[in-house]
Scaffold this active site. Structure first.
Site, short mmCIF file in Angstrom:
data_model
loop_
_atom_site.label_atom_id
_atom_site.label_comp_id
_atom_site.label_asym_id
_atom_site.label_seq_id
_atom_site.Cartn_x
_atom_site.Cartn_y
_atom_site.Cartn_z
N SER A 298 0.81 -1.21 0.00
CA SER A 298 0.00 0.00 0.00
C SER A 298 0.85 1.27 0.00
O SER A 298 1.52 1.57 -0.98
CB SER A 298 -0.95 -0.05 1.20
OG SER A 298 -1.90 0.97 1.16
N ASP A 309 10.19 5.67 -10.17
CA ASP A 309 9.79 6.23 -11.46
C ASP A 309 10.39 7.61 -11.72
O ASP A 309 10.59 8.00 -12.87
CB ASP A 309 8.26 6.33 -11.54
CG ASP A 309 7.61 4.99 -11.88
OD1 ASP A 309 8.34 3.98 -11.95
OD2 ASP A 309 6.38 4.95 -12.05
N LYS A 323 -0.72 -4.25 -3.16
CA LYS A 323 -2.02 -3.69 -2.77
C LYS A 323 -2.11 -2.28 -3.36
O LYS A 323 -1.61 -1.32 -2.79
CB LYS A 323 -2.18 -3.64 -1.25
CG LYS A 323 -3.53 -3.07 -0.83
CD LYS A 323 -3.63 -2.98 0.68
CE LYS A 323 -4.97 -2.34 1.08
NZ LYS A 323 -5.09 -0.94 0.63
#
Length: 444
Positions: A298, A309, A323
């Site tokens: 999460s 990224d 998740k």
């Protein structure tokens, strides 16, 4: 029964009107007739069942118990993370996000319809007893967990401080189920631990994302930076079960000056959010290695994905839990609450983490040291021979049997990590060689 029928008829009619109004307000004019007919038919069946139970069930049941049960069943059928909470359960959740709760300290989920440990919270009874990410809980006390909801499981596992809960778990690699007797305690949720691994490389452990995690981490890093130049940082998110989305965004923002952090997409426009980084005047130019594993879930995955990224950090370890959904806590009029999955989140490059998780840039499986294996074998034998006794925390050298020179807690923790944790050692080697590799130019 007559009064109940009248009262239910009134509520039933109101429910139908609210449902019809919902369709109209959302502009679904073409499908209102068919949609409303379907809702009426299904509500009529619900009313029939409720009447039959009220009249014919072997023991009398009050209306709220029956209706709450129906709501729990409905919400529980949506996905493993949506749930209906009573007033007491809702209050417990609010307390948990703010500071502490009484239990054993594990994050659990339903994975393939099996109650599964996402991760134990560091420093809690569950962590000290040896529960691990991926453990499947098949019994709580003498009750099998098959068909048990998350809310029911949490309620059974939590309890007064000092009492014991017995768990039966199945662990991959073990031939037989393992039995645990764990004494409940107050679970403090201080989520940040920071120290230096070497004179110029820091280590920051974030164990969960609570209401003050970003503030705690920022202050801890400020203190670390003031004591000397940092040439690298290991951000440890292993076995971090997640927490508040807002804190994941704020923690990511501590290391980013620009770019997207996370995007959430749901059915309604208010759930579509794009969080971006802000330049805050406090540059942290040193390279970062983020440690993750199958217990990173999460909010932890949001941070790892955002830094990966944006090219801000190397992610090291093993694939994360996966998740990628966002739950919104909706308070209801009687004090109860609804935890509802309202959107999915995406990393800055547009990746959905749901089920797939974050793949590390450098995959490094965790290998237990021989010393650690020996300790684990001893603790398992103690649990099997004496389930009624509590398991004491392991004591570091020098706590018993005479006085020794006091060590700095950070130095001692760094020494233990470097001796027993191959993933930390690997990340440290990467950071040490970062400057060397950054000078290498590719062929043109």
């Amino acid at each position: 029964m007559h009064q109940f029928a009248k009262r239910f008829g009134r509520y039933f009619g109101l429910a139908c009107l609210v449902t019809l109004g919902f369709f109209l307000l959302n502009g679904r004019h073409d499908s209102v007739r068919a949609g409303t007919d379907d809702v009426y038919k299904n509500l009529e069946i619900f009313a029939e069942v409720l009447r039959e139970v009220e009249q014919n069930y072997v023991e009398p049941k009050d209306a709220q118990t029956l209706i709450y049960g129906a709501i729990k069943g409905m919400v529980g059928s949506l996905d493993p993370h949506s749930s209906f909470m009573t007033r007491e359960e809702h209050q417990e959740l609010m307390q948990e996000t703010q500071g502490s709760f009484t239990g054993i300290g594990i994050e659990i989920t339903l994975k393939d319809d099996v109650l599964t440990v996402v991760s134990p919270i560091e420093g809690t009874p569950a962590y000290d007893a040896g529960l691990q990410a991926g453990d499947k809980i098949i019994k709580v006390e003498d009750k099998f967990t098959k068909d048990m909801t998350l809310t029911e499981a949490v309620k059974m596992i939590r309890g007064p401080r000092g009492t014991e809960v017995h768990l039966t778990i199945i662990r991959e690699g073990e031939d037989a189920p393992l039995e645990f007797a764990i004494k409940r305690d107050v679970i403090p949720l201080k989520s940040v631990k920071v120290f230096r691994l070497t004179p110029d490389i820091g280590y920051a452990r974030v164990s969960t994302f609570q209401s003050k995690t970003a503030e705690e981490l920022s202050q801890a890093l400020d203190g670390l930076e003031q004591t000397g130049e940092l040439k690298g940082l290991i951000l440890d998110l292993r076995n971090n079960p997640g927490g508040l989305l807002s804190q994941a965004i704020d923690v990511s923002d501590l290391f980013l000056d620009s770019g997207s952090i996370v995007t959430t997409k749901g059915r309604i426009s208010s759930q579509n959010i794009e969080a971006s980084a802000h330049r805050d005047g406090h540059p942290r130019p040193y390279p970062v290695a983020v440690l993750v594993n199958g217990g990173s879930a999460s909010a932890a995955e949001i941070v790892a994905g955002a830094l990966q990224d944006n090219g801000r950090a190397l992610v090291v370890g093993t694939r994360t839990f996966g998740k990628g959904s966002v739950q919104t806590i909706l308070p209801l009029s009687d004090g109860s609450g609804l935890r509802l999955t309202t959107s999915l989140y995406y990393t800055p490059s547009g990746r959905s983490i749901q089920s797939s998780g974050i793949m590390p840039d450098v995959e490094v499986p965790f290998v237990r040291s021989e010393k650690d294996k020996a300790k684990e074998d001893i603790s398992l034998m103690m649990r099997e021979e004496d389930l009624e006794g509590h398991l004491p925390s392991e004591k570091s050298d020098g706590e018993e049997g005479g006085e020794k020179d006091a060590k700095d807690p950070g130095e001692e923790a760094a020494q233990v990590l470097l001796e027993q944790d191959n993933q930390v050692r690997y990340a440290l080697d990467l950071l040490k060689s970062w400057k060397v590799f950054s000078r290498i130019k590719s062929a043109s």
